[in-house]
Design a protein around this motif. Structure first.
Motif, PDB file in Angstrom:
ATOM      1  N   THR A  49       0.805  -1.229   0.000  1.00 49.71           N
ATOM      2  CA  THR A  49       0.000   0.000   0.000  1.00 49.71           C
ATOM      3  C   THR A  49       0.832   1.270   0.000  1.00 49.71           C
ATOM      4  OG1 THR A  49      -0.104  -0.026   2.423  1.00 49.71           O
ATOM      5  CG2 THR A  49      -1.887  -1.139   1.230  1.00 49.71           C
ATOM      6  N   LEU A  50       2.162   1.151   0.037  1.00 46.71           N
ATOM      7  CA  LEU A  50       2.992   2.337   0.246  1.00 46.71           C
ATOM      8  C   LEU A  50       2.852   3.352  -0.884  1.00 46.71           C
ATOM      9  CD1 LEU A  50       5.147   3.663   2.073  1.00 46.71           C
ATOM     10  CD2 LEU A  50       6.865   2.570   0.623  1.00 46.71           C
ATOM     11  N   GLU A  51       3.122   2.927  -2.112  1.00 50.12           N
ATOM     12  CA  GLU A  51       3.099   3.875  -3.229  1.00 50.12           C
ATOM     13  C   GLU A  51       1.704   4.419  -3.491  1.00 50.12           C
ATOM     14  OE1 GLU A  51       5.552   5.259  -4.858  1.00 50.12           O
ATOM     15  OE2 GLU A  51       6.967   4.206  -3.569  1.00 50.12           O
ATOM     16  N   SER A  52       0.691   3.572  -3.392  1.00 47.46           N
ATOM     17  CA  SER A  52      -0.678   4.053  -3.625  1.00 47.46           C
ATOM     18  C   SER A  52      -1.088   5.050  -2.548  1.00 47.46           C
ATOM     19  CB  SER A  52      -1.655   2.876  -3.655  1.00 47.46           C
ATOM     20  OG  SER A  52      -1.604   2.139  -2.456  1.00 47.46           O
ATOM     21  N   ALA A  53      -0.652   4.832  -1.286  1.00 48.33           N
ATOM     22  CA  ALA A  53      -0.985   5.769  -0.213  1.00 48.33           C
ATOM     23  C   ALA A  53      -0.277   7.104  -0.404  1.00 48.33           C
ATOM     24  CB  ALA A  53      -0.605   5.154   1.138  1.00 48.33           C
TER      25      ALA A  53
END
Length: 609
Positions: A521-525
């Motif tokens: 979820t890091l890049e999407s967040a």
């Protein structure tokens, strides 16, 4: 062309598109599938409906190109090694089914009072199933890549090949077999062999160099034109040789299946394939002669039921004898029990040769078309007759596996990641243990193998020894850890790119020494948060500064945790509500890890990852 003629052509074109746009969604909403919607729409706008079309055969000849393009795309997904592995199904299962059903349906025709020659040709028209309808159903169900689906495709390929000897038999029955005619038949056979050899030679030595040259031109429309040229040229070569156009397109697809251009070709062909295949079904619906049905409705009704039932019995028995389970045999019988589009060619040849009368041709053609229309209903009825498929009903079959990248897990994360690799022409072998996901992925052209990535034998079968990178994209951290440990133990030199679940999972993966890891979820967040600031009117420079600072703090904290092991493995990154990004990226030496840990413990915190 006169204005009136142009207006008429435009009315017909609008009628075709309008009929499809209205009927197909309704049919899908009713759960009847797209094929039945197209057939019904064709009947409504055809000669026996609104009379917007009076010559459906002229449309049918053009629309057959939809079947041709469909078989080309199927060929692109079937490499020569895979096709060779199916030789047993093609010439064993396919031939057994054709012979058994031919005997049964010929016997039925003789019992019904037809002369033996008429009974044989009438039965053979029904033996050759509809490639277009069956392939459309397989695609909608997502079964084209499953072992059961591959066996159905093998049968269809054998039936496509069978049209050649069938036409020769029709010619023999319609003549007295003079020496000149026998010589002509031998010449036709030699032309067919030469056409096939020419197509294979062109595929091996001409197509890839041609596409490389065209790719350097960097003109998308030229590549699209070249893709159509290859498909239609292959179909023409087979037609000249007296073979099936669809077979030619399929072979062209197989010959290009290992090309780095195959994904581009598929993208170029797909829009034409969908439109023309829909047009084919529309024209079949238009071809239904309601006048003949009205005059001979009892005989046609009995013929449809008898032919479909007897052929279904023959298919089921052959399937069971050759070790198919009950569910697969029933599904195969429901899908293949109809007559096919090759029956139109066969019956027309029989009429031209004097074996059929025009009225018999019309009756048999109507029987075949009705059987085609009933096929989606027969397949739909299986939902009530059979239990739903389970993952255990899919076999582990890794024929053709062994790409440069082995991807374990093909859910949402894996599918998006794979698109980057496929766009560059990288050969990806994807495995997953979710049967429904495999079926869904096949609807979009992905070949996914069924298998459990935690098993060493599955990894060997999937070709891990030939993989440069193993991408572990499973969604459960405990499963991911098990796969990573197994691969590092048995294949220590392979590059491991791993999907991490959260921060704690990332730390475990870093400790294991994987090549690359990414929290799911890091890049999407980060992107979501930046877009929210943009929506609030924050200046782009400020958003970039915040983003860089957050990334730096995240990387620094992760480095500190990895170096000192000071935070608990399960804890995610925490920041205070009043966080203000630093003007410069933060760097945290190992000696300051303890202080950083203390700060995180005491802060008023909210999770951000």
């Amino acid at each position: 062309m006169s204005v009136d003629t142009q207006g008429t052509d435009l009315v017909q074109l609008v009628a075709l598109l309008g009929a499809a746009v209205i009927a197909v969604p309704i049919s899908k909403r009713l759960g009847l599938g797209t094929v039945l919607g197209y057939l019904a729409a064709g009947l409504v706008i055809g000669p026996y409906g609104l009379k917007l079309f009076t010559d459906p055969q002229s449309i049918l000849h053009v629309a057959e190109l939809g079947v041709v393009l469909f078989l080309f795309i199927i060929g692109l997904e079937m490499r020569p090694s895979r096709l060779w592995s199916l030789r047993g199904e093609i010439f064993g299962l396919g031939l057994a089914q054709v012979v058994a059903c031919s005997a049964l349906l010929t016997g039925l025709g003789i019992v019904a009072g037809f002369p033996p020659a008429v009974a044989f040709i009438a039965g053979m028209g029904f033996v050759l199933s509809s490639t277009a309808i069956v392939m459309q159903i397989l695609e909608e169900r997502g079964d084209t890549a499953t072992p059961a689906g591959q066996r159905v495709i093998s049968i269809l390929l054998l039936e496509d090949l069978a049209i050649v000897p069938m036409l020769a038999i029709v010619a023999l029955l319609g003549t007295h077999g003079s020496d000149g005619e026998a010589q002509s038949r031998w010449i036709s056979i030699l032309i067919a062999i030469a056409s096939l050899a020419a197509l294979i030679a062109a595929g091996r030595w001409l197509l890839n160099p041609m596409f490389r040259i065209l790719a350097n031109v960097q003109a998308r429309e030229v590549m699209t034109a070249a893709a159509l040229l290859v498909v239609l040229g292959a179909a023409l070569a087979m037609q000249i040789g007296g073979l099936s156009m669809a077979m030619g397109a399929f072979l062209a697809g197989v010959l290009l299946s290992e090309s780095s251009f195959r994904h581009q070709l598929e993208a170029d062909i797909e829009p034409f394939r969908g439109i023309l295949l829909g047009l084919f079904f529309l024209s079949v619906g238009m071809s239904l002669d309601l006048g003949v049905i009205a005059r001979h409705w009892q005989m046609i009704a009995i013929g449809v039921v008898a032919y479909m039932a007897l052929k279904a019995v023959g298919i089921y028995v052959v399937a069971r004898v050759l070790k198919a389970d009950h569910a697969e045999a029933m599904a195969r019988a429901a899908m293949l029990a109809q007559g096919g589009e090759f029956a139109f060619v066969l019956y027309a040849a029989a009429t031209a040769g004097g074996v059929f009368t025009g009225e018999v041709n019309a009756m048999l053609t109507a029987t075949v078309i009705i059987s085609m229309a009933l096929t989606p209903l027969a397949v739909l009825s299986l939902k009530w007759l059979l239990p739903p498929a389970t993952p255990e009903q899919i076999e582990e079959d890794f024929e053709g596996a062994g790409g440069r990248v082995l991807m374990i897990g093909f859910g949402r994360f894996g599918q998006i990641s794979a698109q980057f690799l496929l766009a560059e022409g990288v050969d990806v072998t994807a495995i997953d243990s979710d049967a429904e996901m495999i079926r869904a992925a096949s609807r979009f052209g992905f070949k996914v193998y069924f298998g459990d990535g935690t098993r060493l034998d599955v990894l060997h079968a999937a070709g891990i020894e030939r993989a440069q990178i193993v991408a572990v994209c499973t969604d459960k951290p405990e499963v991911t850890d098990k796969i990573v440990e197994l691969i590092q133990s048995e294949f220590p030199f392979v590059q491991l790119y791993v999907r991490a679940y959260d921060r704690g999972h990332t730390l475990r993966l870093l400790k294991k020494g994987v090549t690359y890891q990414m929290r799911e979820t890091l890049e999407s967040a980060f992107t979501f948060g930046a877009s929210a600031l943009e929506g609030l009117g924050v200046a782009p420079e400020r958003i970039e500064s915040i983003s860089e600072s957050l990334r730096s703090r995240d990387a620094a904290r992760l480095a500190a945790q990895q170096a000192g092991g000071l935070l608990s493995a399960g804890r995610d990154l925490f920041v205070t509500k009043a966080f203000k990004p630093e003007p410069e990226p933060l760097t945290v030496p190992k000696r300051e890890a303890k202080a950083l840990n203390k700060e995180a413990e005491s802060a008023t915190a909210e999770p951000v990852d």
